[in-house]
Design an enzyme around this catalytic site. Structure first.
Site, PDB file in Angstrom:
ATOM      1  CB  ALA A 146      -1.044  -0.039   1.028  1.00 46.14           C
ATOM      2  CE1 TYR A 147       5.249   5.550   2.998  1.00 46.25           C
ATOM      3  CE2 TYR A 147       7.096   4.429   1.729  1.00 46.25           C
ATOM      4  CZ  TYR A 147       6.666   5.636   2.417  1.00 46.25           C
ATOM      5  OH  TYR A 147       7.585   6.574   2.486  1.00 46.25           O
ATOM      6  NE  ARG A 148       7.615  -2.199  -2.031  1.00 42.88           N
ATOM      7  CZ  ARG A 148       8.918  -2.286  -2.183  1.00 42.88           C
ATOM      8  NH1 ARG A 148       9.527  -1.577  -3.049  1.00 42.88           N
ATOM      9  NH2 ARG A 148       9.826  -2.858  -1.406  1.00 42.88           N
TER      10      ARG A 148
END
Ligand SMILES: NC(=O)c1ccc[n+]([C@@H]2O[C@H](COP(=O)([O-])OP(=O)(O)OC[C@H]3O[C@@H](n4cnc5c(N)ncnc54)[C@H](OP(=O)(O)O)[C@@H]3O)[C@@H](O)[C@H]2O)c1
Length: 225
Positions: A146-148
């Site tokens: 999700a962060y990427r």
């Protein structure tokens, strides 16, 4: 003296950016979203003018923007989060991932859009979107999906903003601070926050219109999209 706006200045990279700039006498306006954040900002950068907003809250950002009258020369959209515990490609906390996109991808855009009239009035207007190497499509790895995704989306927003604002002389870059020892980066990250931020400020100060649309790190080196 240039006027800097830093979104997300309660701790970590944003707080250190406010501290370094205020220490050298720059004009700093900086946002927090809690009493503890305000106390930290007042202690580290007493001269900074505080604003209050969560980057998920468009109305609050617009209220804050209406409180600023001076042109902004450098807008640093720094606020960001790492997202939910479960964020692998085979086991995703979807609500948490959506919230992260609202913070990391759309949050910077909300801030830029609300403050854009002031940025356009800046003498040498620059917008720095704080991204990560983890947003690169060219760099492998499958942790923290999700962060990427949130930072890859932010990189695309940086490209689009750069295209849309170039004719008006507003420089937009996606800037990675490196792996920094903050709450987010953890104690084993390679960079001290003072060194990363010194680089971030140096790069932001050096930007000209030929740099718009670049994806850079804190040393001013290009990252692969
Ligand atoms: N540290 C690293 O190694 C690293 C590497 C690459 C990129 N980055 C990026 O650099 C930026 C700063 O990271 P950091 O290491 O300083 O992280 P940090 O220490 O966790 O600080 C995050 C900052 O963002 C603010 N923030 C989080 N969610 C927010 C929201 N919804 N609305 C408003 N503010 C919010 C926090 O405010 P509160 O105190 O109120 O929560 C805090 O000021 C982030 O965009 C991050 O993705 C960091």
């Amino acid at each position: 003296m240039p006027h800097w706006l830093i979104a997300g200045a309660s701790r970590g990279i944003g707080l250190e950016t406010a501290r370094q700039l205020a220490a050298r006498g720059a004009r700093v306006t900086a946002s927090v979203r809690s009493a503890a954040g305000l106390a930290a900002l007042k202690s580290a950068a007493p001269q900074a003018t505080p604003l209050h907003f969560d980057v998920r809250d468009e109305a609050a950002i617009r209220v804050a923007a209406a409180q600023v009258s001076d042109p902004i020369d450098v807008l640093v959209a720094n606020a960001g989060a790492y997202g939910p515990q479960r964020q692998s490609s085979t086991d995703m906390d979807f609500e948490g991932a959506l919230d992260l996109l609202s913070i990391n991808t759309l949050g910077p855009l909300r801030v830029v859009q609300a403050f854009l009239p002031l940025v356009k009035r800046g003498a040498h207007p620059r917008v720095v979107l704080m991204t990560s190497r983890l947003g690169s499509m060219s760099i492998g790895g499958a942790s923290n999906v999700a962060y990427r995704v949130s930072k890859a989306g932010l990189n695309k927003i940086a490209q689009c903003l750069a295209d849309d604002l170039k004719a008006e002389g507003v420089i937009v870059v996606a800037l990675s601070p490196g792996r920094v020892r903050t709450d987010m980066g953890g104690p084993n990250a390679e960079l001290d926050v003072c060194d990363s931020v010194a680089g971030v400020i140096r790069v932001a100060e050096s930007l000209t219109l030929v740099d718009t649309g670049r994806y850079l790190d804190y040393r001013g080196e290009d990252l692969p999209w």
